[in-house]
Scaffold this motif. Structure first.
Motif, PDB file in Angstrom:
ATOM      1  N   LEU A  47      17.557  -8.291  14.343  1.00 44.13           N
ATOM      2  CA  LEU A  47      18.346  -7.654  14.969  1.00 44.13           C
ATOM      3  C   LEU A  47      18.369  -6.726  14.183  1.00 44.13           C
ATOM      4  O   LEU A  47      19.105  -5.196  15.563  1.00 44.13           O
ATOM      5  CB  LEU A  47      19.010  -8.877  13.543  1.00 44.13           C
ATOM      6  N   ALA A  48      17.888  -6.404  13.205  1.00 47.53           N
ATOM      7  CA  ALA A  48      17.138  -4.335  13.444  1.00 47.53           C
ATOM      8  C   ALA A  48      16.788  -3.406  14.888  1.00 47.53           C
ATOM      9  O   ALA A  48      17.516  -2.636  14.287  1.00 47.53           O
ATOM     10  CB  ALA A  48      16.904  -4.282  11.942  1.00 47.53           C
ATOM     11  N   GLN A  49      15.525  -4.199  14.339  1.00 47.28           N
ATOM     12  CA  GLN A  49      14.791  -4.134  15.894  1.00 47.28           C
ATOM     13  C   GLN A  49      15.807  -3.751  17.269  1.00 47.28           C
ATOM     14  O   GLN A  49      16.188  -3.373  17.788  1.00 47.28           O
ATOM     15  CB  GLN A  49      14.091  -4.841  16.336  1.00 47.28           C
ATOM     16  N   GLN A  64      10.574  -0.911   4.758  1.00 41.66           N
ATOM     17  CA  GLN A  64      10.423  -0.105   4.018  1.00 41.66           C
ATOM     18  C   GLN A  64       8.502   1.031   4.987  1.00 41.66           C
ATOM     19  O   GLN A  64       8.184   2.077   4.619  1.00 41.66           O
ATOM     20  CB  GLN A  64       9.549  -0.086   2.636  1.00 41.66           C
ATOM     21  N   ALA A  65       8.282  -0.083   5.003  1.00 46.59           N
ATOM     22  CA  ALA A  65       6.756  -0.138   6.026  1.00 46.59           C
ATOM     23  C   ALA A  65       7.164   0.462   7.307  1.00 46.59           C
ATOM     24  O   ALA A  65       6.403   0.772   8.021  1.00 46.59           O
ATOM     25  CB  ALA A  65       6.446  -1.932   5.782  1.00 46.59           C
ATOM     26  N   GLY A  66       8.712   0.881   7.749  1.00 51.00           N
ATOM     27  CA  GLY A  66       8.621   1.119   8.994  1.00 51.00           C
ATOM     28  C   GLY A  66       8.544   0.406   9.995  1.00 51.00           C
ATOM     29  O   GLY A  66       8.340   0.114  11.543  1.00 51.00           O
ATOM     30  N   ALA A  88      13.510  -8.999  -0.652  1.00 47.98           N
ATOM     31  CA  ALA A  88      13.114  -8.203  -0.736  1.00 47.98           C
ATOM     32  C   ALA A  88      11.352  -7.562   0.722  1.00 47.98           C
ATOM     33  O   ALA A  88      11.185  -7.437   0.544  1.00 47.98           O
ATOM     34  CB  ALA A  88      12.037  -8.658  -1.993  1.00 47.98           C
ATOM     35  N   LEU A  89      11.684  -8.991   1.142  1.00 49.75           N
ATOM     36  CA  LEU A  89      10.701  -9.248   2.419  1.00 49.75           C
ATOM     37  C   LEU A  89      11.585  -8.222   3.401  1.00 49.75           C
ATOM     38  O   LEU A  89      10.756  -7.348   3.886  1.00 49.75           O
ATOM     39  CB  LEU A  89      10.979 -10.717   2.741  1.00 49.75           C
ATOM     40  N   CYS A  90      13.167  -8.652   3.671  1.00 50.25           N
ATOM     41  CA  CYS A  90      13.411  -7.361   4.616  1.00 50.25           C
ATOM     42  C   CYS A  90      12.973  -5.706   3.877  1.00 50.25           C
ATOM     43  O   CYS A  90      13.314  -5.120   4.957  1.00 50.25           O
ATOM     44  CB  CYS A  90      14.802  -8.032   4.518  1.00 50.25           C
ATOM     45  N   ALA A  91      13.478  -5.219   2.644  1.00 47.44           N
ATOM     46  CA  ALA A  91      13.476  -4.085   1.923  1.00 47.44           C
ATOM     47  C   ALA A  91      11.611  -3.753   2.168  1.00 47.44           C
ATOM     48  O   ALA A  91      11.835  -2.352   2.839  1.00 47.44           O
ATOM     49  CB  ALA A  91      13.935  -4.119   0.885  1.00 47.44           C
ATOM     50  N   LEU A  92      10.875  -5.121   1.951  1.00 45.98           N
ATOM     51  CA  LEU A  92       9.596  -4.085   2.157  1.00 45.98           C
ATOM     52  C   LEU A  92       8.985  -3.927   3.527  1.00 45.98           C
ATOM     53  O   LEU A  92       8.227  -3.378   4.048  1.00 45.98           O
ATOM     54  CB  LEU A  92       8.463  -4.859   1.972  1.00 45.98           C
ATOM     55  N   ALA A  93       9.567  -5.136   5.037  1.00 45.36           N
ATOM     56  CA  ALA A  93       9.467  -4.655   5.975  1.00 45.36           C
ATOM     57  C   ALA A  93      10.162  -3.387   6.546  1.00 45.36           C
ATOM     58  O   ALA A  93       9.948  -2.323   7.484  1.00 45.36           O
ATOM     59  CB  ALA A  93       9.860  -5.639   6.583  1.00 45.36           C
TER      60      ALA A  93
END
Length: 288
Positions: free
Chosen positions: A127-129, A70-72, A63-68
């Motif tokens: 990692l995503a960044q 989604q928030a861009g 959930a934390l990753c998905a929210l981050a």
């Protein structure tokens, strides 16, 4: 056991490599999200949560990753967040290791669980960044950790206890030596030297993203060397912290999710501090 390790490694590579080299960074971010969600589940189990609680840990990380996402946040500069992650890992890691295996269970279970989930979230975001910055940049961070780990193993076997008569952390990971740590640091410096030359000769001119080594080198050789030694040392901290938690739980591996390799946390422990700290250092060059 060897056959299991090989099969598991090949299966992981079959998923990770296409995702890593996909034209979009999204597939890799999704694959890593799945892995770190599993890592959060392992973290809950290692810290005494029952099945439902461990699943909740995984769900919270997801959930934390998905929210981050989604928030861009993946596409935004986050220097303050990375600096906070640096403080948490450096000071918190030193404090936890100083308390030792016996001290870990005395921390409130809720604190242990929440901090672990937050650290996994930070690792995913880093990692995503890093993948969004470029494959060459992300691979340079990966190879830093792998080089430090492999070189530490061989340097420890060859020179362990010959220069320093005490182990690095005998109560946490008896096999680790100071000579191994120093060997890992030297390997990281050698990798950086070669990688920067490749960047200068073929990479950046050919359209690759600049590696972490090239970015740090733009700030001067002193910062480059100190940063790489710091990251190599923090990879050891990540490894030791996970070993400490497993010893406190009486577990050999974080789980059996990866046959022949243990669990997800066993494979990513050294990366957990290095990823956000690499992003913190990259921010000094205006990259992140």
């Amino acid at each position: 056991m060897l056959l299991q390790r090989v099969i598991t490694a090949l299966a992981l590579l079959a998923v990770l490599l296409p995702a890593l080299f996909w034209s979009s960074p999204i597939p890799f971010a999704v694959v890593v999200l799945v892995l770190l969600t599993a890592g959060a589940w392992e973290w809950g189990r290692l810290n005494g949560l029952a099945r439902a609680g461990s699943l909740a840990c995984g769900a919270a990380c997801l959930a934390l990753c998905a929210l981050a996402w989604q928030a861009g946040l993946v596409g935004r500069p986050l220097p303050v967040l990375w600096a906070g992650a640096g403080v948490l890992w450096v000071l918190g890691g030193a404090w936890v290791l100083r308390r030792g295996v016996a001290g870990w269970p005395h921390l409130a279970q809720s604190l242990r669980v929440v901090v672990g989930v937050l650290l996994l979230w930070l690792a995913w975001l880093a990692l995503a960044q890093a993948r969004a910055i470029g494959i060459n940049f992300l691979l340079s961070v990966f190879v830093l950790v792998w080089a430090a780990d492999v070189a530490a193993y061989f340097a420890g076997r060859a020179f362990g206890l010959r220069l320093v008569s005490v182990r690095l952390a005998p109560a946490i990971s008896p096999g680790k030596s100071w000579e191994g740590v120093w060997g890992g640091m030297l390997a990281v410096l050698a990798v950086a030297l070669v990688w920067r030359q490749v960047d200068a000769t073929w990479g950046v001119a050919g359209g690759w993203s600049a590696s972490l080594y090239t970015r740090l080198g733009e700030q001067g050789p002193v910062l480059l060397v100190l940063s790489l030694l710091f990251l190599a040392a923090m990879s050891v901290v990540g490894d030791l912290v996970e070993s400490l938690v497993k010893r406190a739980a009486g577990a050999k591996d974080s789980s059996g999710l990866l046959p022949g390799h243990g669990g997800v946390l066993d494979r990513v422990d050294a990366l957990l501090p290095v990823l956000p700290l690499a992003m913190m250092l990259a921010a000094t060059s205006g990259l992140a």
